[in-house]
Design a protein around this motif. Structure first.
Motif, short mmCIF file in Angstrom:
data_model
loop_
_atom_site.label_atom_id
_atom_site.label_comp_id
_atom_site.label_asym_id
_atom_site.label_seq_id
_atom_site.Cartn_x
_atom_site.Cartn_y
_atom_site.Cartn_z
N ILE A 200 -4.41 12.24 -3.11
CA ILE A 200 -4.13 11.13 -4.02
C ILE A 200 -3.40 10.01 -3.28
CG2 ILE A 200 -2.83 10.49 -6.09
CD1 ILE A 200 -3.38 13.32 -7.12
N PHE A 201 -2.52 10.37 -2.35
CA PHE A 201 -1.81 9.37 -1.56
C PHE A 201 -2.80 8.52 -0.76
CE2 PHE A 201 0.45 7.78 2.12
CZ PHE A 201 1.68 7.40 1.60
N VAL A 202 -3.79 9.16 -0.14
CA VAL A 202 -4.77 8.43 0.65
C VAL A 202 -5.57 7.48 -0.22
CG1 VAL A 202 -6.88 8.67 2.03
CG2 VAL A 202 -4.95 10.20 2.44
N VAL A 203 -6.05 7.98 -1.37
CA VAL A 203 -6.85 7.14 -2.27
C VAL A 203 -6.03 5.95 -2.77
CG1 VAL A 203 -8.06 7.08 -4.48
CG2 VAL A 203 -8.34 9.04 -2.97
N SER A 204 -4.79 6.19 -3.15
CA SER A 204 -3.93 5.12 -3.65
C SER A 204 -3.62 4.10 -2.56
CB SER A 204 -2.62 5.70 -4.22
OG SER A 204 -2.88 6.66 -5.22
N PHE A 205 -3.42 4.58 -1.34
CA PHE A 205 -3.15 3.68 -0.23
C PHE A 205 -4.34 2.75 -0.01
CE2 PHE A 205 -3.18 2.31 4.16
CZ PHE A 205 -1.85 2.01 4.42
N MET A 206 -5.55 3.31 -0.05
CA MET A 206 -6.75 2.49 0.14
C MET A 206 -6.86 1.43 -0.95
SD MET A 206 -8.02 3.63 2.89
CE MET A 206 -8.07 5.08 3.93
N ILE A 207 -6.54 1.79 -2.19
CA ILE A 207 -6.59 0.82 -3.29
C ILE A 207 -5.60 -0.31 -3.04
CG2 ILE A 207 -6.14 0.51 -5.76
CD1 ILE A 207 -7.20 3.33 -6.20
N GLY A 208 -4.38 0.05 -2.66
CA GLY A 208 -3.37 -0.97 -2.41
C GLY A 208 -3.68 -1.83 -1.20
N TRP A 209 -4.21 -1.21 -0.16
CA TRP A 209 -4.48 -1.94 1.08
C TRP A 209 -5.60 -2.96 0.90
CZ3 TRP A 209 -2.00 -2.42 5.60
CH2 TRP A 209 -2.70 -2.96 6.68
N HIS A 210 -6.61 -2.62 0.10
CA HIS A 210 -7.80 -3.46 -0.03
C HIS A 210 -7.76 -4.38 -1.25
CE1 HIS A 210 -9.82 -1.55 3.31
NE2 HIS A 210 -9.61 -0.37 2.80
N GLN A 211 -6.63 -4.48 -1.91
CA GLN A 211 -6.54 -5.42 -3.04
C GLN A 211 -6.79 -6.85 -2.56
OE1 GLN A 211 -3.64 -4.68 -6.54
NE2 GLN A 211 -2.50 -4.15 -4.71
N ALA B 57 0.82 -1.21 0.00
CA ALA B 57 0.00 0.00 0.00
C ALA B 57 0.85 1.27 0.00
CB ALA B 57 -0.93 -0.01 1.21
N LEU B 58 1.90 1.30 0.82
CA LEU B 58 2.76 2.49 0.87
C LEU B 58 3.54 2.67 -0.43
CD1 LEU B 58 4.15 2.31 4.52
CD2 LEU B 58 2.52 3.97 3.59
N SER B 59 4.02 1.57 -1.02
CA SER B 59 4.74 1.66 -2.29
C SER B 59 3.81 2.15 -3.39
CB SER B 59 5.33 0.29 -2.66
OG SER B 59 6.23 -0.16 -1.68
N LEU B 60 2.61 1.58 -3.44
CA LEU B 60 1.65 1.98 -4.46
C LEU B 60 1.26 3.44 -4.30
CD1 LEU B 60 -0.22 1.18 -6.79
CD2 LEU B 60 -1.91 0.49 -5.09
N ALA B 61 1.00 3.87 -3.05
CA ALA B 61 0.58 5.25 -2.82
C ALA B 61 1.70 6.24 -3.17
CB ALA B 61 0.15 5.42 -1.36
N SER B 62 2.92 5.93 -2.74
CA SER B 62 4.04 6.85 -2.98
C SER B 62 4.36 6.95 -4.47
CB SER B 62 5.28 6.37 -2.22
OG SER B 62 5.02 6.28 -0.85
N LEU B 63 4.50 5.81 -5.13
CA LEU B 63 4.88 5.83 -6.55
C LEU B 63 3.76 6.39 -7.42
CD1 LEU B 63 6.70 2.37 -6.78
CD2 LEU B 63 7.72 4.65 -6.69
N THR B 64 2.51 6.07 -7.09
CA THR B 64 1.40 6.61 -7.87
C THR B 64 1.35 8.12 -7.77
OG1 THR B 64 0.07 4.60 -7.64
CG2 THR B 64 -1.11 6.64 -8.09
N THR B 65 1.54 8.65 -6.57
CA THR B 65 1.51 10.10 -6.39
C THR B 65 2.64 10.77 -7.17
OG1 THR B 65 0.60 9.79 -4.16
CG2 THR B 65 1.53 11.94 -4.68
N VAL B 66 3.83 10.20 -7.12
CA VAL B 66 4.98 10.78 -7.83
C VAL B 66 4.77 10.70 -9.34
CG1 VAL B 66 7.43 10.51 -8.31
CG2 VAL B 66 6.60 10.34 -5.96
N PHE B 67 4.38 9.54 -9.85
CA PHE B 67 4.18 9.38 -11.29
C PHE B 67 3.05 10.27 -11.80
CE2 PHE B 67 5.98 4.79 -11.16
CZ PHE B 67 7.26 5.31 -11.11
N SER B 68 1.96 10.37 -11.05
CA SER B 68 0.85 11.23 -11.47
C SER B 68 1.28 12.68 -11.52
CB SER B 68 -0.33 11.05 -10.52
OG SER B 68 -0.81 9.73 -10.52
#
Length: 279
Positions: A205-216, A86-97
């Motif tokens: 965006i970090f919060v939304v991405s974290f939720m997506i990664g956490w609940h996969q 979740a943290l990797s997905l949130a961090s990288l998604t925010t940076v790439f976006s």
């Protein structure tokens, strides 16, 4: 002129809000109450509002759980895997976006409009709809049974690019002109202007991405066959929600997202309410 609402209208508003709160929090309250029950009482009586006395026993059983053929499935291990994903997905998604939106808005690419709408088109093809082809690519790259394989396919969050793009387009041209007068190039403008002004939107965006990664759930089930890469959502399914232990684990999984929302709530809610203004 008096704009105050009539008493009946205010009462109706409060009734609607109260009903919404009950509707949203009701399942969470039932889950927390169920975490205090024994597995036997849950199977015999089902969910209810009566608080049991097995809360500490259930959490002790969760924290000392060892499952699987090799006893590698543990709650601390699953929480660690979920946090890494979740943290990797949130961090990288925010940076790439952030970088993608910056390039689309400020570099004036000849095909910028086409690339943007092509990025938006990926919203029509979520990860669930391309499991087979994504798994084939992951298998070819040797990413099966790895945490990297759980993160990479979900990185392209087009919604983050859209949010950052709309934010950058709302910035006055004077920002860019002032940067040019100061002799700032693309990198300095990005570092000294864009990043400081994007913290609020980035937090959302970090919060939304974290939720997506956490609940996969479906993608980890398909990609991870080894016990060492189990995530906590898979662990809930493994233990089962029909037991007090499973309910205790479900309550435990609420804590990281709840802590994150508490930390980033200022950025998240201000980003939603001030969508058209700079951060």
């Amino acid at each position: 002129m008096n704009f105050a609402k009539p008493l009946a209208q205010r009462l109706l508003d409060h009734v609607i809000l109260s009903a919404g709160v009950v509707f949203l929090l009701g399942p969470i309250v039932l889950m927390m109450v169920a975490a205090t029950q024994t597995s036997l009482s849950l199977n015999l009586e089902g969910l209810g509002l009566s608080i049991g006395g097995a809360l500490f026993d259930n959490f002790a059983a969760v924290l000392t759980l060892k499952a699987g053929f090799t006893d590698q499935i543990t709650v601390p291990g699953m929480l660690r895997n979920s946090l890494v994903v979740a943290l990797s997905l949130a961090s990288l998604t925010t940076v790439f976006s952030l970088c993608a939106a910056y390039a689309l808005v400020y570099f004036h690419l000849p095909v910028g409009g086409f690339l943007f709408w092509l990025t938006m088109a990926t919203l029509l093809l979520p990860l669930d709809s391309r499991f087979v082809t994504t798994f084939q690519v992951a298998a070819t790259l040797g990413l099966v049974n790895t945490l990297t394989g759980l993160v990479l396919p979900a990185l392209a969050l087009a919604l983050g690019t859209l949010f950052f793009r709309q934010l950058f387009r709302s910035f006055p041209e004077e920002y860019l002109e002032a940067a040019k007068l100061d002799g700032a190039g693309p990198w300095l403008y990005f570092r000294d202007f864009i990043i400081p002004l994007s913290w609020r939107r980035g937090g959302a965006i970090f919060v939304v991405s974290f939720m997506i990664g956490w609940h996969q759930y479906l993608w980890p089930v398909m990609l991870s066959t080894g016990e060492s890469t189990y995530t906590v959502v898979r662990g809930i399914r493994l233990i089962g929600l029909e037991s007090g232990t499973g309910m205790a684990l479900a309550v435990l999984t609420l804590l990281p997202p709840l802590i994150l929302v508490v930390i980033f709530q200022r950025y998240f809610f201000q980003s939603l309410t001030d969508a058209g203004s700079p951060s």
